[in-house]
Design a protein around this motif. Structure first.
Motif, PDB file in Angstrom:
ATOM      1  N   VAL A  36      17.387  32.590 107.214  1.00 54.47           N
ATOM      2  CA  VAL A  36      17.349  33.770 106.258  1.00 54.47           C
ATOM      3  C   VAL A  36      16.801  35.061 107.117  1.00 54.47           C
ATOM      4  CG1 VAL A  36      16.382  34.737 104.018  1.00 54.47           C
ATOM      5  CG2 VAL A  36      16.974  32.375 104.104  1.00 54.47           C
ATOM      6  N   SER A  37      17.743  36.136 106.912  1.00 54.70           N
ATOM      7  CA  SER A  37      17.296  37.183 107.830  1.00 54.70           C
ATOM      8  C   SER A  37      16.732  38.339 107.064  1.00 54.70           C
ATOM      9  CB  SER A  37      18.316  37.342 108.805  1.00 54.70           C
ATOM     10  OG  SER A  37      19.440  37.793 107.984  1.00 54.70           O
ATOM     11  N   LYS A  38      17.278  38.493 105.745  1.00 53.61           N
ATOM     12  CA  LYS A  38      16.682  39.647 105.040  1.00 53.61           C
ATOM     13  C   LYS A  38      16.822  39.414 103.367  1.00 53.61           C
ATOM     14  CE  LYS A  38      19.478  43.992 104.309  1.00 53.61           C
ATOM     15  NZ  LYS A  38      20.767  44.632 104.846  1.00 53.61           N
ATOM     16  N   ILE A  39      15.842  39.997 102.919  1.00 49.64           N
ATOM     17  CA  ILE A  39      15.838  39.725 101.495  1.00 49.64           C
ATOM     18  C   ILE A  39      15.561  41.054 100.912  1.00 49.64           C
ATOM     19  CG2 ILE A  39      14.521  38.639  99.608  1.00 49.64           C
ATOM     20  CD1 ILE A  39      13.679  36.530 101.577  1.00 49.64           C
ATOM     21  N   GLN A  40      16.465  41.276  99.871  1.00 49.84           N
ATOM     22  CA  GLN A  40      16.082  42.878  98.987  1.00 49.84           C
ATOM     23  C   GLN A  40      15.788  42.302  97.721  1.00 49.84           C
ATOM     24  OE1 GLN A  40      19.381  45.048  99.799  1.00 49.84           O
ATOM     25  NE2 GLN A  40      18.509  46.307 101.194  1.00 49.84           N
ATOM     26  N   ARG A  41      14.737  42.494  97.020  1.00 55.59           N
ATOM     27  CA  ARG A  41      14.616  42.173  95.695  1.00 55.59           C
ATOM     28  C   ARG A  41      14.558  43.599  94.945  1.00 55.59           C
ATOM     29  NH1 ARG A  41      10.893  38.240  97.946  1.00 55.59           N
ATOM     30  NH2 ARG A  41      11.624  36.090  97.420  1.00 55.59           N
ATOM     31  N   ILE A  42      15.611  43.729  94.319  1.00 57.57           N
ATOM     32  CA  ILE A  42      15.887  44.791  93.504  1.00 57.57           C
ATOM     33  C   ILE A  42      15.686  44.709  91.898  1.00 57.57           C
ATOM     34  CG2 ILE A  42      17.538  46.580  93.003  1.00 57.57           C
ATOM     35  CD1 ILE A  42      19.471  44.882  94.833  1.00 57.57           C
ATOM     36  N   PRO A  43      14.304  45.567  91.831  1.00 54.70           N
ATOM     37  CA  PRO A  43      13.873  45.405  90.288  1.00 54.70           C
ATOM     38  C   PRO A  43      15.120  45.721  89.141  1.00 54.70           C
ATOM     39  CG  PRO A  43      12.687  47.218  91.628  1.00 54.70           C
ATOM     40  CD  PRO A  43      13.901  47.033  92.567  1.00 54.70           C
ATOM     41  N   GLY A  44      14.770  44.743  88.267  1.00 57.72           N
ATOM     42  CA  GLY A  44      16.164  45.309  87.096  1.00 57.72           C
ATOM     43  C   GLY A  44      17.233  44.470  87.335  1.00 57.72           C
TER      44      GLY A  44
ATOM     45  N   PHE B 203      19.296  38.683  90.148  1.00 57.64           N
ATOM     46  CA  PHE B 203      19.396  38.099  91.600  1.00 57.64           C
ATOM     47  C   PHE B 203      18.865  38.755  92.716  1.00 57.64           C
ATOM     48  CE2 PHE B 203      22.844  35.848  89.074  1.00 57.64           C
ATOM     49  CZ  PHE B 203      22.027  34.790  88.730  1.00 57.64           C
ATOM     50  N   ALA B 204      18.386  38.428  93.474  1.00 55.16           N
ATOM     51  CA  ALA B 204      18.140  39.040  94.870  1.00 55.16           C
ATOM     52  C   ALA B 204      19.164  39.097  95.831  1.00 55.16           C
ATOM     53  CB  ALA B 204      16.938  38.315  95.617  1.00 55.16           C
ATOM     54  N   TYR B 205      19.331  40.110  96.805  1.00 47.52           N
ATOM     55  CA  TYR B 205      20.276  40.188  97.563  1.00 47.52           C
ATOM     56  C   TYR B 205      19.732  39.593  98.771  1.00 47.52           C
ATOM     57  CZ  TYR B 205      23.547  42.011 101.006  1.00 47.52           C
ATOM     58  OH  TYR B 205      24.413  42.028 101.956  1.00 47.52           O
ATOM     59  N   ILE B 206      20.351  38.456  99.324  1.00 50.55           N
ATOM     60  CA  ILE B 206      19.767  37.755 100.482  1.00 50.55           C
ATOM     61  C   ILE B 206      20.816  37.505 101.577  1.00 50.55           C
ATOM     62  CG2 ILE B 206      18.420  35.569 101.358  1.00 50.55           C
ATOM     63  CD1 ILE B 206      17.439  35.549  98.559  1.00 50.55           C
ATOM     64  N   GLU B 207      20.405  37.908 102.936  1.00 45.96           N
ATOM     65  CA  GLU B 207      21.411  37.746 103.925  1.00 45.96           C
ATOM     66  C   GLU B 207      20.815  36.588 104.599  1.00 45.96           C
ATOM     67  OE1 GLU B 207      22.377  41.198 106.041  1.00 45.96           O
ATOM     68  OE2 GLU B 207      23.648  41.797 104.720  1.00 45.96           O
TER      69      GLU B 207
END
Lengths: 298, 161
Positions: A223-231, A234-238
């Motif tokens: 896992v290299s990048k995690i973006q948790r966008i409120p609202g 699902f999280a965006y995970i690369e």
């Protein structure tokens, strides 16, 4: 007009029903000598650089390899003991035994295919027992699967192809997800992980064996990048593939057939080319399975 | 070179070379700039010998290209058939253009070809998401004069007409 109509019919048949395998294989036979000729110069360069390398270099390399071999042998002894123990425990729990996977080495031909798909050509075909759906590894992780075979060659789709989805789990806690290619050899996307899920950068994900096409527990990506966008649900995970998708020359073809036990729990192979609308259903399935497996584990 | 028996071989051979150039591995940065070799050679032969090389040849070449590229079977077959069709319509006009104008006409034909291929990618769900997709049109257009002169010389040597 006739030819245009024919092409349209061919495309539909190929896309929807995968019915033209034999025609493809036949045409592939015509192409394969061309592929061989294109691959030849690079092969000659590689071979001759091997033949011309100096004695001292070979000696040091030999030394390095034999020491590495010793180290690996030592670890293998432990591994054998662990494997036996694992098998005994599985028997106690009345779970089916895992079959050891055998691998065969194949070489990638240096031939360029469609730049907008992630495909490679291997120098072994159905004549050597390669079959469609066969998983492909390199020394570091999962690379992809065979999508097409002809008698002498086979084409494999890498896990980074945008139409490839691979069921995986996070090694640390067994969280299940699907790794989907993005069309570049450096990133995969992990889908359907809730924003609140326990996943961190640096986590290793490995194949979960759901879908029954890939054997379980081969490392896939970090896992290299995690973006948790409120609202967003699902999280965006690369994640970064562990296998050298664009650098390996030799690959391993896994000979194991899917384990029947796991096929029951996951009837639809998710590694097939999926359309985006087919996937959510898939996660529901995998979460279900996760719950089942957790309770079984306890 | 000067004898007559290069006659039956020269057209297939040029297509074989075009195929090899298409399959040849390129470094990563150059991969999007690869000219549409097969389309260029096809356009030349359709223009020069429209009675010999036509839609059927284009279609079969396209099928082979699809298989060698791992693309959808029929994708390039459709594209190349359309290319051959447009060339057949306009070959008398394009023939008499000066080379640079020919290059521009070839680029226009290849725009149609690329749009078709792009459309098929889109319909099957995975459009190439980069502007570099259109680069082969420009590189092919720039290469056209050389290909034209080269193939014309070959054709004259072999007395094909």
């Amino acid at each position: 007009m006739l030819f245009m109509g024919l092409s349209l019919i061919f495309m539909t048949l190929d896309h929807r029903f995968q019915q033209l395998q034999t025609l493809r294989a036949g045409l592939n036979l015509i192409i394969s000598p061309l592929q061989y000729v294109v691959d030849l110069p690079l092969r000659i360069v590689a071979d001759s650089s091997e033949a011309l390398s100096s004695r001292s270099y070979l000696l040091t390399e030999n030394e390095r390899l034999s020491s590495e071999n010793l180290r690996l042998q030592a670890r293998l002894q432990q591994f054998e003991a662990l494997k036996n123990e694992n098998q005994r425990l599985r028997k106690l729990m009345q779970a089916s035994e895992r079959v050891a996977d055998e691998v065969e080495i194949a070489e990638i031909l240096s031939v360029d295919l469609d730049p907008y798909k992630q495909l490679i050509v291997l120098n072994k075909g159905s004549y050597e027992g390669v079959f469609v759906g066969q998983p492909l590894l390199d020394a570091n992780g999962v690379m992809g699967q065979i999508v097409e075979t002809s008698p002498l060659r086979s084409t494999a789709m890498l896990i980074s192809d945008p139409s490839h989805a691979l069921p995986v789990q996070v090694n640390r806690n067994g969280l299940r997800t699907v790794a989907i290619g993005k069309g570049s050899a450096q990133t995969l996307e992990l889908r359907f992980i809730p924003t609140s899920a326990d996943i961190e950068e640096g986590d290793i994900v490995s194949t979960s064996g759901l879908g029954g096409r890939f054997p379980a527990d081969y490392p896939v990506a970090r896992v290299s990048k995690i973006q948790r966008i409120p609202g967003e649900p699902f999280a965006y995970i690369e994640a970064e593939p562990l296998a050298y998708l664009d650098r390996s020359r030799e690959v391993l073809l896994v000979l194991s057939r899917p384990e029947p036990e796991e096929q029951e729990t996951a009837p639809t192979p998710a590694e097939e080319t999926v359309d985006s609308e087919a996937s959510p259903e898939n996660t529901g399935l995998s979460e279900d399975n996760q719950a089942k497996e957790v309770s079984a584990g306890e | 070179m000067s004898d007559v028996n290069c006659r039956p071989m020269v057209i297939p051979l040029s297509f074989v070379i075009a195929f090899m150039l298409t399959l040849m591995p390129l470094p990563d940065w150059a991969i999007h700039f690869r000219p549409a070799w097969l389309a260029l050679v096809l356009i030349y032969w359709v223009m020069a010998l429209p009675q010999r090389v036509g839609l059927g040849t284009a279609w079969i070449l396209g099928l082979l290209l699809d298989v060698s590229q791992g693309a959808l079977l029929g994708q390039h077959a459709l594209g190349l058939t359309v290319v051959a069709f447009i060339t057949l319509k306009f070959y008398q006009r394009i023939r008499v253009f000066p080379l640079w104008q020919q290059g521009i006409s070839i680029m226009l034909i290849l725009v149609v070809y690329s749009i078709l291929i792009y459309w098929i990618y889109g319909v099957t769900g995975h459009p190439p998401g980069t502007w570099l997709y259109w680069m082969p049109i420009i590189t092919s257009g720039l290469l056209w004069p050389w290909i034209f002169v080269l193939l014309r010389d070959v054709r004259r040597r072999c007395k094909l007409s």
